[in-house]
Design a protein around this motif. Structure first.
Motif, PDB file in Angstrom:
ATOM      1  N   PHE A 242       0.828  -1.211   0.000  1.00 43.63           N
ATOM      2  CA  PHE A 242       0.000   0.000   0.000  1.00 43.63           C
ATOM      3  C   PHE A 242       0.865   1.264   0.000  1.00 43.63           C
ATOM      4  N   ARG A 243       1.913   1.271   0.807  1.00 42.19           N
ATOM      5  CA  ARG A 243       2.753   2.464   0.896  1.00 42.19           C
ATOM      6  C   ARG A 243       3.498   2.743  -0.407  1.00 42.19           C
ATOM      7  N   ASN A 244       4.061   1.713  -0.999  1.00 39.18           N
ATOM      8  CA  ASN A 244       4.944   1.911  -2.147  1.00 39.18           C
ATOM      9  C   ASN A 244       4.231   1.908  -3.494  1.00 39.18           C
ATOM     10  N   ASN A 245       3.078   1.254  -3.574  1.00 39.57           N
ATOM     11  CA  ASN A 245       2.426   1.077  -4.869  1.00 39.57           C
ATOM     12  C   ASN A 245       1.081   1.783  -5.004  1.00 39.57           C
ATOM     13  N   VAL A 246       0.321   1.876  -3.934  1.00 40.73           N
ATOM     14  CA  VAL A 246      -1.020   2.461  -4.004  1.00 40.73           C
ATOM     15  C   VAL A 246      -1.024   3.924  -3.568  1.00 40.73           C
ATOM     16  N   LYS A 247      -0.255   4.247  -2.562  1.00 38.38           N
ATOM     17  CA  LYS A 247      -0.224   5.626  -2.069  1.00 38.38           C
ATOM     18  C   LYS A 247       0.157   6.637  -3.138  1.00 38.38           C
ATOM     19  N   PRO A 248       1.082   6.323  -4.081  1.00 40.87           N
ATOM     20  CA  PRO A 248       1.446   7.313  -5.112  1.00 40.87           C
ATOM     21  C   PRO A 248       0.286   7.795  -5.976  1.00 40.87           C
ATOM     22  N   TYR A 249      -0.830   7.059  -6.035  1.00 38.03           N
ATOM     23  CA  TYR A 249      -1.968   7.511  -6.825  1.00 38.03           C
ATOM     24  C   TYR A 249      -2.685   8.680  -6.151  1.00 38.03           C
ATOM     25  N   ASN A 250      -2.460   8.853  -4.848  1.00 39.44           N
ATOM     26  CA  ASN A 250      -3.050   9.971  -4.110  1.00 39.44           C
ATOM     27  C   ASN A 250      -4.571  10.008  -4.273  1.00 39.44           C
ATOM     28  N   ARG A 251      -5.191   8.817  -4.189  1.00 38.98           N
ATOM     29  CA  ARG A 251      -6.649   8.729  -4.362  1.00 38.98           C
ATOM     30  C   ARG A 251      -7.260   7.874  -3.246  1.00 38.98           C
ATOM     31  N   THR A 252      -7.145   8.369  -2.026  1.00 35.91           N
ATOM     32  CA  THR A 252      -7.734   7.642  -0.898  1.00 35.91           C
ATOM     33  C   THR A 252      -9.259   7.688  -0.951  1.00 35.91           C
ATOM     34  N   ASP A 253      -9.811   8.499  -1.869  1.00 38.23           N
ATOM     35  CA  ASP A 253     -11.266   8.543  -2.019  1.00 38.23           C
ATOM     36  C   ASP A 253     -11.801   7.324  -2.771  1.00 38.23           C
ATOM     37  N   LEU A 254     -10.922   6.601  -3.469  1.00 34.86           N
ATOM     38  CA  LEU A 254     -11.338   5.441  -4.244  1.00 34.86           C
ATOM     39  C   LEU A 254     -11.091   4.155  -3.477  1.00 34.86           C
ATOM     40  N   SER A 255     -11.971   3.181  -3.656  1.00 38.45           N
ATOM     41  CA  SER A 255     -11.751   1.879  -3.042  1.00 38.45           C
ATOM     42  C   SER A 255     -10.671   1.119  -3.805  1.00 38.45           C
ATOM     43  N   VAL A 256     -10.025   0.203  -3.116  1.00 43.61           N
ATOM     44  CA  VAL A 256      -8.943  -0.589  -3.682  1.00 43.61           C
ATOM     45  C   VAL A 256      -9.432  -2.029  -3.848  1.00 43.61           C
ATOM     46  N   GLY A 257      -9.610  -2.452  -5.092  1.00 45.75           N
ATOM     47  CA  GLY A 257      -9.984  -3.827  -5.373  1.00 45.75           C
ATOM     48  C   GLY A 257      -8.748  -4.659  -5.628  1.00 45.75           C
ATOM     49  N   VAL A 258      -8.808  -5.924  -5.241  1.00 44.96           N
ATOM     50  CA  VAL A 258      -7.628  -6.779  -5.367  1.00 44.96           C
ATOM     51  C   VAL A 258      -8.026  -8.137  -5.915  1.00 44.96           C
ATOM     52  N   VAL A 259      -7.237  -8.630  -6.867  1.00 40.64           N
ATOM     53  CA  VAL A 259      -7.432  -9.957  -7.413  1.00 40.64           C
ATOM     54  C   VAL A 259      -6.150 -10.752  -7.204  1.00 40.64           C
ATOM     55  N   GLY A 260      -6.285 -12.053  -6.911  1.00 41.20           N
ATOM     56  CA  GLY A 260      -5.102 -12.896  -6.771  1.00 41.20           C
ATOM     57  C   GLY A 260      -5.139 -13.763  -5.536  1.00 41.20           C
ATOM     58  N   SER A 261      -4.314 -14.783  -5.551  1.00 35.64           N
ATOM     59  CA  SER A 261      -4.326 -15.785  -4.482  1.00 35.64           C
ATOM     60  C   SER A 261      -3.898 -15.207  -3.139  1.00 35.64           C
ATOM     61  N   MET A 262      -2.959 -14.269  -3.127  1.00 39.06           N
ATOM     62  CA  MET A 262      -2.514 -13.697  -1.863  1.00 39.06           C
ATOM     63  C   MET A 262      -3.648 -12.932  -1.182  1.00 39.06           C
ATOM     64  N   ALA A 263      -4.378 -12.145  -1.956  1.00 38.88           N
ATOM     65  CA  ALA A 263      -5.502 -11.391  -1.398  1.00 38.88           C
ATOM     66  C   ALA A 263      -6.595 -12.333  -0.908  1.00 38.88           C
ATOM     67  N   PHE A 264      -6.854 -13.380  -1.691  1.00 36.34           N
ATOM     68  CA  PHE A 264      -7.942 -14.304  -1.369  1.00 36.34           C
ATOM     69  C   PHE A 264      -7.650 -15.098  -0.099  1.00 36.34           C
ATOM     70  N   HIS A 265      -6.427 -15.585   0.044  1.00 36.60           N
ATOM     71  CA  HIS A 265      -6.097 -16.456   1.179  1.00 36.60           C
ATOM     72  C   HIS A 265      -5.727 -15.677   2.441  1.00 36.60           C
ATOM     73  N   TYR A 266      -5.320 -14.423   2.284  1.00 34.61           N
ATOM     74  CA  TYR A 266      -4.924 -13.619   3.448  1.00 34.61           C
ATOM     75  C   TYR A 266      -5.819 -12.389   3.579  1.00 34.61           C
ATOM     76  N   ARG A 267      -7.097 -12.589   3.411  1.00 35.97           N
ATOM     77  CA  ARG A 267      -8.032 -11.460   3.413  1.00 35.97           C
ATOM     78  C   ARG A 267      -7.981 -10.677   4.726  1.00 35.97           C
ATOM     79  N   ALA A 268      -7.956 -11.365   5.851  1.00 34.33           N
ATOM     80  CA  ALA A 268      -7.966 -10.672   7.146  1.00 34.33           C
ATOM     81  C   ALA A 268      -6.726  -9.789   7.293  1.00 34.33           C
ATOM     82  N   GLN A 269      -5.586 -10.311   6.894  1.00 36.06           N
ATOM     83  CA  GLN A 269      -4.339  -9.530   7.002  1.00 36.06           C
ATOM     84  C   GLN A 269      -4.339  -8.371   6.008  1.00 36.06           C
TER      85      GLN A 269
END
Length: 298
Positions: A242-269
């Motif tokens: 989030f810090r290195n890849n998402v923060k540079p967009y400077n759009r905290t007003d938008l939701s962040v959708g995620v696809v992939g096995s890491m997101a699916f299996h570690y949803r709580a984290q």
């Protein structure tokens, strides 16, 4: 009919959709072939995969399911529009991929897009949002509802790929061999995997696909998430993403959708990391196919 492909280096998922009415698309078949990546495979290899694996499945399906259908009054392959999404579909490789597909499918329309566009359309549909991929590798983009308008470079697992399985594996290996607090975890992991420290060095530095080996540690980590050290390791990996890849967009007003096995299996984290970094999560999908089917069905 339309055929949607979601392709990675290991496998390609295909969905065949048919329109019984102008405003409706139904999934009538799903297929799977080995992975197709134009950045690593020649046109001849791709044509061979398409012919031996996909076309044969389509032919079997057409004989079994559509034998009495008016849809077969003309050859099946000439009726199919193809939408191919895949890793390695960079702007340089898109023309070759389109030409190769056209040699197999004499279709009215063939379109080729990156796996990042697959994530954006699957997660955001036709609305603006931030779309991310968290699997063996990682990527992200700012999507305006039609196009990708900004992309933080992923840079691969050595220089980047925060949040990915390969980077989680790198963090895990560093911790178990350097931090005394992880000594018991180290011993359990090495025993379970029948590995030594020298084996790990060999697999990471001297054998092909070191990133895949590192990502394979995710299975062990997931099975031991009850250990707070490992759970925190996953959270820290996602927070770096989030810090290195998402923060540079400077759009905290938008939701962040995620696809992939890491997101699916570690949803709580992932949810914990998003909260700590000030972001709101949107959809979480294991793969983009479900969202892509919805995208073309609307």
């Amino acid at each position: 009919m339309i055929l949607i492909a979601d392709s990675g280096s290991t496998k390609t998922d295909w969905a065949l959709l048919h329109s019984p009415y102008p405003t409706r698309l139904d999934v009538i078949a799903n297929f799977q072939t080995q992975g197709i990546t134009p950045i690593h495979q020649t046109p001849d290899v791709i044509r061979q995969i398409l012919g031996q694996e996909l076309v044969s499945q389509l032919s079997t399906f057409s004989r079994a399911a559509l034998i009495n259908s008016k849809a077969l009054e003309t050859p099946l392959l000439s009726q199919i529009d193809v939408y191919f999404y895949g890793s390695g579909c960079t702007p340089v490789h898109v023309p070759m991929m389109k030409q190769t597909l056209a040699q197999v499918f004499p279709a009215n329309k063939i379109e080729v897009y990156s796996d990042l566009m697959a994530a954006a359309r699957a997660l955001c549909q036709r609305e603006a949002g931030i779309a991310c991929i968290l699997g063996t590798g990682s990527n992200s983009c700012l999507y305006d509802g039609e196009q990708i308008v900004q992309n933080t470079p992923a840079l691969g697992y050595i220089l980047g790929d925060e949040g990915s399985g390969s980077v989680l594996g790198r963090m895990f290996m560093n911790a178990i061999f350097k931090n005394p607090a992880y000594a018991a975890i180290r011993d359990e992991y090495l025993k379970a995997q029948k590995l030594t420290q020298n084996d790990v060095i060999q697999k990471v530095y001297r054998e092909p696909m070191g990133n895949r080996f590192l990502a394979s540690t995710s299975l062990f980590i997931e099975q031991h998430l009850g250990n707070p050290l490992l759970s925190q390791l996953v959270v820290d990996n996602f927070r770096a993403f989030f810090r290195n890849n998402v923060k540079p967009y400077n759009r905290t007003d938008l939701s962040v959708g995620v696809v992939g096995s890491m997101a699916f299996h570690y949803r709580a984290q992932l949810e914990e990391a998003a909260r700590l970094e000030g972001f709101t999560l949107g959809q979480i999908l294991k793969s983009p196919m479900e969202g892509l089917i919805k995208y073309y069905s609307i």
